[in-house]
Design a protein around this motif. Sequence first.
Motif, short mmCIF file in Angstrom:
data_model
loop_
_atom_site.label_atom_id
_atom_site.label_comp_id
_atom_site.label_asym_id
_atom_site.label_seq_id
_atom_site.Cartn_x
_atom_site.Cartn_y
_atom_site.Cartn_z
N GLN A 179 0.84 -1.19 0.00
CA GLN A 179 0.00 0.00 0.00
C GLN A 179 0.88 1.25 0.00
OE1 GLN A 179 -3.42 0.31 2.35
NE2 GLN A 179 -3.92 -1.86 2.27
N THR A 180 0.36 2.31 -0.58
CA THR A 180 1.11 3.56 -0.64
C THR A 180 1.06 4.26 0.71
OG1 THR A 180 -0.81 4.90 -1.26
CG2 THR A 180 0.44 3.85 -3.07
N PRO A 181 1.97 5.18 0.97
CA PRO A 181 1.89 5.97 2.21
C PRO A 181 0.53 6.64 2.38
CG PRO A 181 4.04 6.27 1.22
CD PRO A 181 3.22 5.48 0.23
N ALA A 182 -0.02 7.16 1.30
CA ALA A 182 -1.33 7.82 1.37
C ALA A 182 -2.42 6.83 1.80
CB ALA A 182 -1.69 8.44 0.02
N GLN A 183 -2.40 5.62 1.25
CA GLN A 183 -3.39 4.60 1.62
C GLN A 183 -3.25 4.21 3.09
OE1 GLN A 183 -2.24 1.86 -1.48
NE2 GLN A 183 -4.17 2.19 -2.60
N ILE A 184 -2.01 4.13 3.56
CA ILE A 184 -1.78 3.78 4.97
C ILE A 184 -2.30 4.88 5.88
CG2 ILE A 184 0.02 3.36 6.69
CD1 ILE A 184 1.66 2.07 4.35
N GLY A 185 -2.03 6.14 5.54
CA GLY A 185 -2.54 7.26 6.34
C GLY A 185 -4.05 7.25 6.41
N ALA A 186 -4.71 7.05 5.27
CA ALA A 186 -6.18 7.01 5.24
C ALA A 186 -6.71 5.82 6.04
CB ALA A 186 -6.66 6.94 3.79
N PHE A 187 -6.01 4.69 5.98
CA PHE A 187 -6.43 3.49 6.72
C PHE A 187 -6.46 3.76 8.22
CE2 PHE A 187 -5.07 -0.18 9.22
CZ PHE A 187 -6.10 -1.07 8.96
N PHE A 188 -5.41 4.37 8.76
CA PHE A 188 -5.37 4.60 10.20
C PHE A 188 -6.50 5.51 10.67
CE2 PHE A 188 -0.69 3.39 10.02
CZ PHE A 188 -0.87 2.20 10.69
N VAL A 189 -6.85 6.50 9.87
CA VAL A 189 -7.97 7.38 10.24
C VAL A 189 -9.28 6.61 10.14
CG1 VAL A 189 -9.25 9.49 9.69
CG2 VAL A 189 -6.75 9.49 9.59
N ARG A 190 -9.41 5.78 9.11
CA ARG A 190 -10.65 4.99 8.95
C ARG A 190 -10.84 4.04 10.12
NH1 ARG A 190 -9.59 3.42 4.23
NH2 ARG A 190 -9.05 1.25 4.59
N VAL A 191 -9.77 3.41 10.60
CA VAL A 191 -9.87 2.52 11.76
C VAL A 191 -10.29 3.31 12.99
CG1 VAL A 191 -8.51 1.09 13.36
CG2 VAL A 191 -8.29 0.76 10.90
N MET A 192 -9.75 4.53 13.13
CA MET A 192 -10.15 5.39 14.24
C MET A 192 -11.64 5.71 14.19
SD MET A 192 -7.61 8.59 15.04
CE MET A 192 -8.77 9.81 15.53
N ARG A 193 -12.11 5.98 12.99
CA ARG A 193 -13.51 6.40 12.84
C ARG A 193 -14.48 5.24 12.93
NH1 ARG A 193 -14.17 8.28 7.18
NH2 ARG A 193 -14.56 6.06 6.89
N ASP A 194 -14.16 4.14 12.26
CA ASP A 194 -15.14 3.05 12.10
C ASP A 194 -14.81 1.79 12.90
OD1 ASP A 194 -16.33 4.72 10.25
OD2 ASP A 194 -15.32 3.77 8.53
N GLY A 195 -13.64 1.74 13.52
CA GLY A 195 -13.20 0.51 14.15
C GLY A 195 -12.87 -0.50 13.07
N LEU A 196 -12.95 -1.74 13.37
CA LEU A 196 -12.63 -2.78 12.41
C LEU A 196 -13.86 -3.37 11.75
CD1 LEU A 196 -9.78 -4.56 14.41
CD2 LEU A 196 -9.55 -2.97 12.49
N ALA A 197 -15.02 -2.75 11.96
CA ALA A 197 -16.26 -3.28 11.40
C ALA A 197 -16.25 -3.17 9.89
CB ALA A 197 -17.43 -2.49 11.97
#
Length: 197
Positions: A179-197
Amino acid sequence: MTENTRVREEGLHRSDNRRQELMAAAAHLFNQRGYDATSMRDIAREAGMLAGSMYYHFSSKEDLIVATYEEGKRLISTAVLEATDGVEDPWERLTQAAIAHMNTLFGGNNFSILLCADISRTAPTLRSRLIEIRDSYDKLFMDLIEDLPLPDNIDKGLLRLSLLGSLNWSTSWYRPGGQTPAQIGAFFVRVMRDGLA
């Protein structure tokens, strides 16, 4: 413009370039070897300069790392502020900030990545100064997290530490090809927002 003025301005311009070259050499070596293992002589050699000439620009290695830290903070802060400018949704603002943070860390600039370095063994006075610089950058993320629509019982300080810790720790494990750095950054915020659901 008189000849003397022109010569003086060219000298100042060359001097500014040499200062920037020293900072770039220092940032590269601090990242490769660590602050303690890098000498002023190493930095001078990397910059193609006589060791004694460095002291015209920086009075000590401490002054040099503070300057490189400040430049790293300036570059990554500018990237985050530009990425979030005009973005209305608070979660999207945080996502864009995380993406800009990651793109800057892995964009080939040795300055910003220094902000992720372990400074725990640095002399206390210098460590305090570097923490102060890093904290002034971290405040950008604290402000972004303060704007999120979160329940009152959520510790926003811990959220900031968790997010920045995840983003910054990627400098120790990230390898190109996945994954690109941008995808990784977006992933960490998404986990914060939505959890792992």
